[in-house]
Design a protein around this motif. Sequence first.
Motif, PDB file in Angstrom:
ATOM      1  N   UNK A 258       4.747 -17.191 -16.614  1.00 36.08           N
ATOM      2  CA  UNK A 258       5.665 -16.061 -16.701  1.00 36.08           C
ATOM      3  C   UNK A 258       7.058 -16.386 -16.225  1.00 36.08           C
ATOM      4  N   UNK A 259       7.496 -17.617 -16.437  1.00 34.79           N
ATOM      5  CA  UNK A 259       8.812 -18.057 -16.006  1.00 34.79           C
ATOM      6  C   UNK A 259       9.714 -18.279 -17.212  1.00 34.79           C
ATOM      7  N   UNK A 260      11.004 -18.315 -16.965  1.00 33.78           N
ATOM      8  CA  UNK A 260      11.975 -18.599 -18.021  1.00 33.78           C
ATOM      9  C   UNK A 260      12.699 -19.898 -17.711  1.00 33.78           C
ATOM     10  N   UNK A 261      13.320 -20.473 -18.736  1.00 35.77           N
ATOM     11  CA  UNK A 261      14.098 -21.686 -18.533  1.00 35.77           C
ATOM     12  C   UNK A 261      15.302 -21.412 -17.627  1.00 35.77           C
ATOM     13  N   UNK A 262      15.844 -20.201 -17.693  1.00 37.47           N
ATOM     14  CA  UNK A 262      16.977 -19.852 -16.821  1.00 37.47           C
ATOM     15  C   UNK A 262      16.578 -19.933 -15.353  1.00 37.47           C
ATOM     16  N   UNK A 263      15.335 -19.560 -15.051  1.00 38.85           N
ATOM     17  CA  UNK A 263      14.868 -19.641 -13.666  1.00 38.85           C
ATOM     18  C   UNK A 263      14.836 -21.090 -13.191  1.00 38.85           C
ATOM     19  N   UNK A 264      14.446 -22.000 -14.075  1.00 40.51           N
ATOM     20  CA  UNK A 264      14.442 -23.415 -13.727  1.00 40.51           C
ATOM     21  C   UNK A 264      15.875 -23.910 -13.544  1.00 40.51           C
ATOM     22  N   UNK A 265      16.755 -23.493 -14.431  1.00 39.26           N
ATOM     23  CA  UNK A 265      18.148 -23.917 -14.350  1.00 39.26           C
ATOM     24  C   UNK A 265      18.792 -23.506 -13.027  1.00 39.26           C
ATOM     25  N   UNK A 266      18.424 -22.338 -12.525  1.00 39.13           N
ATOM     26  CA  UNK A 266      18.997 -21.879 -11.257  1.00 39.13           C
ATOM     27  C   UNK A 266      18.638 -22.820 -10.109  1.00 39.13           C
ATOM     28  N   UNK A 267      17.474 -23.477 -10.228  1.00 38.49           N
ATOM     29  CA  UNK A 267      17.054 -24.386  -9.160  1.00 38.49           C
ATOM     30  C   UNK A 267      17.901 -25.659  -9.134  1.00 38.49           C
ATOM     31  N   UNK A 268      18.627 -25.924 -10.221  1.00 41.18           N
ATOM     32  CA  UNK A 268      19.439 -27.141 -10.279  1.00 41.18           C
ATOM     33  C   UNK A 268      20.630 -27.082  -9.334  1.00 41.18           C
ATOM     34  N   UNK A 269      21.081 -25.890  -9.008  1.00 42.12           N
ATOM     35  CA  UNK A 269      22.255 -25.732  -8.129  1.00 42.12           C
ATOM     36  C   UNK A 269      21.764 -25.391  -6.729  1.00 42.12           C
ATOM     37  N   UNK A 270      21.738 -26.376  -5.859  1.00 39.39           N
ATOM     38  CA  UNK A 270      21.289 -26.194  -4.478  1.00 39.39           C
ATOM     39  C   UNK A 270      22.446 -26.340  -3.495  1.00 39.39           C
ATOM     40  N   UNK A 271      23.668 -26.174  -3.986  1.00 40.82           N
ATOM     41  CA  UNK A 271      24.827 -26.233  -3.109  1.00 40.82           C
ATOM     42  C   UNK A 271      25.244 -27.628  -2.717  1.00 40.82           C
ATOM     43  N   UNK A 272      24.741 -28.642  -3.431  1.00 35.12           N
ATOM     44  CA  UNK A 272      25.091 -30.031  -3.122  1.00 35.12           C
ATOM     45  C   UNK A 272      26.174 -30.572  -4.041  1.00 35.12           C
ATOM     46  N   UNK A 273      26.612 -29.763  -4.967  1.00 37.22           N
ATOM     47  CA  UNK A 273      27.593 -30.189  -5.945  1.00 37.22           C
ATOM     48  C   UNK A 273      27.200 -29.713  -7.328  1.00 37.22           C
ATOM     49  N   UNK A 274      28.164 -29.662  -8.221  1.00 38.39           N
ATOM     50  CA  UNK A 274      27.902 -29.240  -9.594  1.00 38.39           C
ATOM     51  C   UNK A 274      27.072 -30.302 -10.302  1.00 38.39           C
ATOM     52  N   UNK A 275      25.935 -29.932 -10.897  1.00 37.93           N
ATOM     53  CA  UNK A 275      25.093 -30.920 -11.566  1.00 37.93           C
ATOM     54  C   UNK A 275      25.842 -31.621 -12.704  1.00 37.93           C
ATOM     55  N   UNK A 276      25.825 -32.944 -12.686  1.00 32.94           N
ATOM     56  CA  UNK A 276      26.344 -33.729 -13.812  1.00 32.94           C
ATOM     57  C   UNK A 276      25.264 -33.884 -14.877  1.00 32.94           C
ATOM     58  N   UNK A 277      24.019 -33.933 -14.409  1.00 29.59           N
ATOM     59  CA  UNK A 277      22.864 -34.055 -15.302  1.00 29.59           C
ATOM     60  C   UNK A 277      21.669 -33.452 -14.593  1.00 29.59           C
ATOM     61  N   UNK A 278      20.945 -32.573 -15.277  1.00 31.99           N
ATOM     62  CA  UNK A 278      19.713 -31.995 -14.740  1.00 31.99           C
ATOM     63  C   UNK A 278      18.640 -32.149 -15.802  1.00 31.99           C
TER      64      UNK A 278
END
Length: 346
Positions: A29-49
């Motif tokens: 019951x998850x969406x791809x957007x929910x996974x994408x949100x996990x890519x930003x953990x405050x360590x910098x803008x993702x260059x590649x996820x």
Amino acid sequence: METTPVGAVAFPEPDVLDERLGAFLDMRGMSKDAVLKEADQGMGTPALAVAAGSVLAGFGNIRSDLDLLVLVENENLIRFPIQSHEHGTLIDVSIRRASTVKASTAELPTVPWPRFATVTEDAWNHRRRALNTASRLALGLPLVVTSPWGDWHAGLRGPWLREAVRQWWTVEAHRLALAAGWLLGAKPLAAGIRAREAVGAALNARAAAGGELYFAAKWVGEKLKVLGDAEGLALLRETLTPADPRERVPRCLDIVEQLVGGAAPLHAVLRWATGAGAMELDDRTVVDRWQLRALEVRRRGLPPDDSEAVIWSGPAGTVPPEDLLSLFTHNMVWLGVAHPDPEVPA
């Protein structure tokens, strides 16, 4: 002579990867957007996820988690692992410094390996981690891509990766087989474990030669199933069947040779294990590990315990002197294997 069949590497197409990820997320019951949100953990803008792991490799099951590899341009970051349960399932988020990952993966197809002078425990583990990262990225689905990282990611999906993965498992099979043979007399149960691991490594080399490049060792059976390798599966079942290690170890060593050939021209190389300490007393040396246990050998002149000097080396078919073999069986030294010529990989 190797009997491993060589097949073409067929990296999964994006639509196949998207379908695998979608099926995994729909089940929870998850969406791809929910996974994408996990890519930003405050360590910098993702260059590649990249969504990766056994799910994207096609081996995942109901108990599998999802790996998310995130590269960021952050000079203060080396590795930052996070486990997220926010969405009711485990997402392993690994945030890495982009330039570090790029540098470590660039070495894989270009630097001769294993090189005698530089095969150390740390270097061995570094290459293993680099291959694991490269294979997961290559077999994963990019969710965030910025320039020039899209082209770099595409470069991971080249024929060089198969050779690098196959070579790793071949050399590791020989290393584990040597360890099993050396342990058999003193520690038969430990020898049995190493012998089974050696066959597993040899079968992983066989799977890599056939085009199955997912690096995790535990999925070797699934890789062989995908390849339709009935012979490999039969050898795996035989290896995992309980048996007296005094009988099983020689059989496992025969299987390793059948799968990946003989160990020549590799040489065995002994160096201090991590945490080893050595102190000379009169005509002997007391060697300890983390100051928790110790062993006395009647020998002086061993290399300093804080060095990476070679303690002993010899062709793969030879055995160290009895006192140095005792250091190995008591886990005081680390065993590597390498080509004696640093310019020629094994």
